[in-house]
Design a protein around this motif. Structure first.
Motif, PDB file in Angstrom:
ATOM      1  N   GLN A  20       0.844  -1.190   0.000  1.00  0.00           N
ATOM      2  CA  GLN A  20       0.000   0.000   0.000  1.00  0.00           C
ATOM      3  C   GLN A  20       0.878   1.238   0.000  1.00  0.00           C
ATOM      4  OE1 GLN A  20      -3.617   0.514   2.596  1.00  0.00           O
ATOM      5  NE2 GLN A  20      -2.348   2.077   3.560  1.00  0.00           N
ATOM      6  N   ASN A  21       0.452   2.235  -0.762  1.00  0.00           N
ATOM      7  CA  ASN A  21       1.120   3.540  -0.807  1.00  0.00           C
ATOM      8  C   ASN A  21       0.047   4.617  -0.639  1.00  0.00           C
ATOM      9  OD1 ASN A  21       2.564   1.743  -3.218  1.00  0.00           O
ATOM     10  ND2 ASN A  21       3.992   2.679  -1.809  1.00  0.00           N
ATOM     11  N   SER A  22       0.163   5.412   0.403  1.00  0.00           N
ATOM     12  CA  SER A  22      -0.817   6.468   0.638  1.00  0.00           C
ATOM     13  C   SER A  22      -0.106   7.769   0.972  1.00  0.00           C
ATOM     14  CB  SER A  22      -1.779   6.087   1.775  1.00  0.00           C
ATOM     15  OG  SER A  22      -1.069   5.892   2.984  1.00  0.00           O
ATOM     16  N   VAL A  23      -0.687   8.874   0.526  1.00  0.00           N
ATOM     17  CA  VAL A  23      -0.121  10.208   0.753  1.00  0.00           C
ATOM     18  C   VAL A  23      -1.248  11.148   1.142  1.00  0.00           C
ATOM     19  CG1 VAL A  23       1.110  12.152  -0.254  1.00  0.00           C
ATOM     20  CG2 VAL A  23       1.745   9.828  -0.913  1.00  0.00           C
ATOM     21  N   PRO A  51       1.872  20.959   5.075  1.00  0.00           N
ATOM     22  CA  PRO A  51       1.999  19.696   5.805  1.00  0.00           C
ATOM     23  C   PRO A  51       1.788  18.514   4.860  1.00  0.00           C
ATOM     24  CG  PRO A  51       0.566  21.230   6.965  1.00  0.00           C
ATOM     25  CD  PRO A  51       0.778  21.787   5.594  1.00  0.00           C
ATOM     26  N   ARG A  52       2.411  17.398   5.199  1.00  0.00           N
ATOM     27  CA  ARG A  52       2.347  16.231   4.328  1.00  0.00           C
ATOM     28  C   ARG A  52       2.591  14.979   5.148  1.00  0.00           C
ATOM     29  NH1 ARG A  52       6.029  13.093   1.546  1.00  0.00           N
ATOM     30  NH2 ARG A  52       5.378  12.292  -0.500  1.00  0.00           N
ATOM     31  N   ALA A  53       1.935  13.891   4.782  1.00  0.00           N
ATOM     32  CA  ALA A  53       2.159  12.603   5.438  1.00  0.00           C
ATOM     33  C   ALA A  53       2.107  11.507   4.389  1.00  0.00           C
ATOM     34  CB  ALA A  53       1.119  12.362   6.528  1.00  0.00           C
ATOM     35  N   SER A  54       2.956  10.504   4.545  1.00  0.00           N
ATOM     36  CA  SER A  54       2.961   9.362   3.625  1.00  0.00           C
ATOM     37  C   SER A  54       3.145   8.076   4.418  1.00  0.00           C
ATOM     38  CB  SER A  54       4.073   9.504   2.577  1.00  0.00           C
ATOM     39  OG  SER A  54       5.346   9.506   3.198  1.00  0.00           O
ATOM     40  N   ASP A  55       2.602   7.001   3.876  1.00  0.00           N
ATOM     41  CA  ASP A  55       2.677   5.686   4.527  1.00  0.00           C
ATOM     42  C   ASP A  55       2.815   4.639   3.432  1.00  0.00           C
ATOM     43  OD1 ASP A  55       2.492   3.410   6.040  1.00  0.00           O
ATOM     44  OD2 ASP A  55       0.642   3.975   7.076  1.00  0.00           O
TER      45      ASP A  55
END
Length: 207
Positions: A20-23, A51-55
């Motif tokens: 999984q790739n999420s942003v 602001p930014r977040a990724s997983d």
């Protein structure tokens, strides 16, 4: 994604891959300034910070199974990898701490970013042998192994002009440099075990 290979009537192999790739572009929460902590639904910032977040994570696994006459052997192997990153605008809170708690004034206007990086990888293996009753005894025996590495880090963050602004500070004293925070926390965890589940069936003649 999964693939099954049945080589013979006794042996099969199953390969699975999950990922999984999420942003997130923006911070998925309302702004709650301290000390009231009342949500504010209008974005109002001193600096244009995005602001930014990724997983990102992946989990491949391989299961092997061999079935004999009255017994079976199963091997399950997997590898888990994950990387998360979180970038937040901490200008408002940092300025509050500097001015209100530490009594630091005269800092040049500047943004302060909080950037957290977390890496995790884990190798896991389990081996199980199951057998049908032999002289009324049946069960499962096996072994388990896991080794995980994690690292959380925050790159060096600086407040330009902090040394000069704290030259006469009586709360914390002169700051040695412009560095305000950085962090690096590596961890390793290893687990090993053996297990068994044994059954005994007693038989008696009834009259």
């Amino acid at each position: 994604m999964a693939t099954l290979l049945k080589a013979t009537d006794h042996f099969e192999a199953r390969l699975r891959v999950m990922f999984q790739n999420s942003v997130d572009h923006g911070f998925p929460a309302t702004f709650a300034p301290l000390p009231e902590f009342t949500p504010v639904y209008t974005i109002d910032r001193a600096f244009d910070v995005q602001p930014r977040a990724s997983d990102d994570w992946a989990l491949p696994s391989l299961d092997l199974k061999y079935s004999g006459t009255g017994w079976s052997l199963v091997s399950s192997s997997s590898y888990f990898y994950r990387h998360t990153q979180d970038i937040e605008d901490s200008t408002y809170g940092t300025q509050q701490i500097f001015n209100g708690y530490y009594g630091v004034t005269g800092l040049p206007a500047q943004p302060f970013l909080w950037e957290g990086d977390r890496f995790h990888n884990q190798l896991t293996e389990e081996l199980r042998l199951s057998f049908d009753p032999i002289h009324d005894v049946s069960g499962t025996v096996g072994a388990y192994y896991s080794r995980a590495h994690s690292k959380f880090g925050i790159p060096p963050t600086y407040a330009n002009g902090l040394v000069a602004a704290t030259a006469g500070n009586t709360v914390v004293g002169p700051w040695p440099n412009d560095l305000i925070w950085t962090d690096s926390i590596p961890t390793t965890q290893q687990d090993e075990s053996v297990f068994a589940e044994i059954y005994y069936k007693s038989s008696s003649d009834s009259i």
